[in-house]
Design a protein around this motif. Sequence first.
Motif, PDB file in Angstrom:
ATOM      1  N   LEU A  53      42.064 -32.976 -34.118  1.00  0.00           N
ATOM      2  CA  LEU A  53      42.039 -32.925 -35.518  1.00  0.00           C
ATOM      3  C   LEU A  53      42.617 -34.150 -36.203  1.00  0.00           C
ATOM      4  O   LEU A  53      42.129 -35.070 -36.867  1.00  0.00           O
ATOM      5  N   GLY A  54      43.693 -34.789 -35.455  1.00  0.00           N
ATOM      6  CA  GLY A  54      44.473 -35.796 -35.983  1.00  0.00           C
ATOM      7  C   GLY A  54      43.526 -37.282 -35.818  1.00  0.00           C
ATOM      8  O   GLY A  54      43.547 -38.032 -36.406  1.00  0.00           O
ATOM      9  N   LEU A  55      42.782 -37.358 -34.519  1.00  0.00           N
ATOM     10  CA  LEU A  55      42.034 -38.256 -34.212  1.00  0.00           C
ATOM     11  C   LEU A  55      40.750 -38.420 -35.164  1.00  0.00           C
ATOM     12  O   LEU A  55      40.508 -39.574 -35.469  1.00  0.00           O
ATOM     13  N   ALA A  56      40.412 -37.397 -35.623  1.00  0.00           N
ATOM     14  CA  ALA A  56      39.163 -37.400 -36.413  1.00  0.00           C
ATOM     15  C   ALA A  56      39.666 -37.794 -37.827  1.00  0.00           C
ATOM     16  O   ALA A  56      38.516 -38.267 -38.568  1.00  0.00           O
ATOM     17  N   ALA A  57      40.709 -37.668 -38.017  1.00  0.00           N
ATOM     18  CA  ALA A  57      41.265 -37.988 -39.456  1.00  0.00           C
ATOM     19  C   ALA A  57      41.616 -39.533 -39.493  1.00  0.00           C
ATOM     20  O   ALA A  57      41.449 -40.086 -40.792  1.00  0.00           O
ATOM     21  N   ALA A  68      34.105 -38.395 -31.513  1.00  0.00           N
ATOM     22  CA  ALA A  68      33.263 -37.265 -31.294  1.00  0.00           C
ATOM     23  C   ALA A  68      32.928 -37.040 -29.585  1.00  0.00           C
ATOM     24  O   ALA A  68      32.657 -35.858 -29.359  1.00  0.00           O
ATOM     25  N   LEU A  69      33.043 -37.779 -29.051  1.00  0.00           N
ATOM     26  CA  LEU A  69      32.655 -37.829 -27.360  1.00  0.00           C
ATOM     27  C   LEU A  69      34.266 -37.452 -26.724  1.00  0.00           C
ATOM     28  O   LEU A  69      34.216 -37.149 -25.476  1.00  0.00           O
ATOM     29  N   LEU A  70      35.311 -37.667 -27.305  1.00  0.00           N
ATOM     30  CA  LEU A  70      36.533 -37.853 -26.650  1.00  0.00           C
ATOM     31  C   LEU A  70      37.315 -36.423 -26.243  1.00  0.00           C
ATOM     32  O   LEU A  70      37.487 -36.519 -25.078  1.00  0.00           O
ATOM     33  N   PRO A  71      37.182 -35.593 -26.975  1.00  0.00           N
ATOM     34  CA  PRO A  71      38.044 -34.217 -26.503  1.00  0.00           C
ATOM     35  C   PRO A  71      37.455 -33.736 -25.178  1.00  0.00           C
ATOM     36  O   PRO A  71      38.187 -33.628 -24.071  1.00  0.00           O
ATOM     37  N   PRO A  72      36.061 -33.531 -24.872  1.00  0.00           N
ATOM     38  CA  PRO A  72      35.840 -32.878 -23.496  1.00  0.00           C
ATOM     39  C   PRO A  72      36.123 -33.968 -22.309  1.00  0.00           C
ATOM     40  O   PRO A  72      36.508 -33.743 -21.263  1.00  0.00           O
ATOM     41  N   LEU A  73      35.768 -35.214 -22.537  1.00  0.00           N
ATOM     42  CA  LEU A  73      36.092 -36.271 -21.489  1.00  0.00           C
ATOM     43  C   LEU A  73      37.575 -36.330 -21.455  1.00  0.00           C
ATOM     44  O   LEU A  73      37.940 -36.519 -20.337  1.00  0.00           O
ATOM     45  N   LEU A  74      38.347 -36.544 -22.423  1.00  0.00           N
ATOM     46  CA  LEU A  74      39.795 -36.589 -22.520  1.00  0.00           C
ATOM     47  C   LEU A  74      40.450 -35.277 -21.506  1.00  0.00           C
ATOM     48  O   LEU A  74      41.157 -35.495 -20.708  1.00  0.00           O
ATOM     49  N   MET A  75      40.065 -34.015 -21.928  1.00  0.00           N
ATOM     50  CA  MET A  75      40.665 -32.975 -21.174  1.00  0.00           C
ATOM     51  C   MET A  75      40.218 -33.083 -19.829  1.00  0.00           C
ATOM     52  O   MET A  75      41.037 -32.806 -18.801  1.00  0.00           O
ATOM     53  N   THR A  76      39.010 -33.353 -19.457  1.00  0.00           N
ATOM     54  CA  THR A  76      38.442 -33.383 -17.927  1.00  0.00           C
ATOM     55  C   THR A  76      39.302 -34.526 -17.119  1.00  0.00           C
ATOM     56  O   THR A  76      39.787 -34.540 -16.023  1.00  0.00           O
ATOM     57  N   THR A  77      39.401 -35.654 -17.727  1.00  0.00           N
ATOM     58  CA  THR A  77      39.919 -36.979 -17.205  1.00  0.00           C
ATOM     59  C   THR A  77      41.430 -36.498 -17.046  1.00  0.00           C
ATOM     60  O   THR A  77      41.960 -36.808 -15.847  1.00  0.00           O
ATOM     61  N   TYR A 116      37.574 -29.310 -30.191  1.00  0.00           N
ATOM     62  CA  TYR A 116      36.429 -29.958 -30.234  1.00  0.00           C
ATOM     63  C   TYR A 116      35.792 -29.605 -31.661  1.00  0.00           C
ATOM     64  O   TYR A 116      35.277 -30.519 -32.154  1.00  0.00           O
ATOM     65  N   ALA A 117      35.496 -28.205 -31.854  1.00  0.00           N
ATOM     66  CA  ALA A 117      35.036 -27.684 -33.082  1.00  0.00           C
ATOM     67  C   ALA A 117      35.768 -28.375 -34.406  1.00  0.00           C
ATOM     68  O   ALA A 117      35.182 -28.793 -35.184  1.00  0.00           O
ATOM     69  N   LEU A 118      36.877 -28.574 -34.530  1.00  0.00           N
ATOM     70  CA  LEU A 118      37.660 -28.773 -35.329  1.00  0.00           C
ATOM     71  C   LEU A 118      37.490 -30.385 -35.660  1.00  0.00           C
ATOM     72  O   LEU A 118      37.016 -31.103 -36.790  1.00  0.00           O
ATOM     73  N   CYS A 119      37.452 -31.146 -34.377  1.00  0.00           N
ATOM     74  CA  CYS A 119      37.101 -32.632 -34.682  1.00  0.00           C
ATOM     75  C   CYS A 119      35.899 -32.650 -35.115  1.00  0.00           C
ATOM     76  O   CYS A 119      35.531 -33.586 -36.194  1.00  0.00           O
ATOM     77  N   ALA A 124      32.211 -34.397 -39.541  1.00  0.00           N
ATOM     78  CA  ALA A 124      31.020 -34.001 -40.377  1.00  0.00           C
ATOM     79  C   ALA A 124      31.292 -33.850 -41.922  1.00  0.00           C
ATOM     80  O   ALA A 124      30.606 -34.290 -42.894  1.00  0.00           O
ATOM     81  N   TRP A 125      32.528 -33.205 -42.178  1.00  0.00           N
ATOM     82  CA  TRP A 125      33.081 -33.205 -43.520  1.00  0.00           C
ATOM     83  C   TRP A 125      33.240 -34.791 -44.182  1.00  0.00           C
ATOM     84  O   TRP A 125      33.009 -34.784 -45.163  1.00  0.00           O
ATOM     85  N   ARG A 126      33.821 -35.598 -43.250  1.00  0.00           N
ATOM     86  CA  ARG A 126      34.168 -36.923 -43.764  1.00  0.00           C
ATOM     87  C   ARG A 126      32.669 -37.565 -44.240  1.00  0.00           C
ATOM     88  O   ARG A 126      32.643 -38.334 -45.004  1.00  0.00           O
TER      89      ARG A 126
END
Length: 148
Positions: A53-57, A68-77, A116-119, A124-126
């Motif tokens: 959430l912080g990164l999206a802000a 937008a691509l970061l959370p799954p890649l970051l967790m997997t890495t 990921y959903a919050l991000c 999208a809100w922004r």
Amino acid sequence: MRHAEAFWEVGREPGRQVVSLGVAVTLTAVSVDVLLVGRLTLFFDLCFVVMCLGLAALVRRRDFYMVALLPPLLMTTVFCFVALVDRSTVADPRDSLLQAVVSGVATHGVALFVGYALCLGWLAWRLHREGEAGMVGELERELGQSAG
């Protein structure tokens, strides 16, 4: 008269810096959790969700795709790295590397989904909040800079 916008309404940080911050925060959460408990717990999950959430802000608009691509890649890495260093923190020590990564992602899948959903929701809100006028102004600035 337009009011001053809060930091979470309009991020201004470049994508590379935001990605670096995400990696640093995630590795710090892993380190703290492993040092205190010996494995990844709910503490890591909560840190990951807040970090997403912080990164999206923080990210500026033209670098949304990076975040937008970061959370799954970051967790997997991160789970690949953790499985290489100390497999028992994410899975059974006898598991293969791939098994440990899949086990880690599956175990912390709720945190990945929520983060990921919050991000994506925040991005999208922004986009919606800034509207088309902001997009037109940004395109004009970008085209004007590249032409000159």
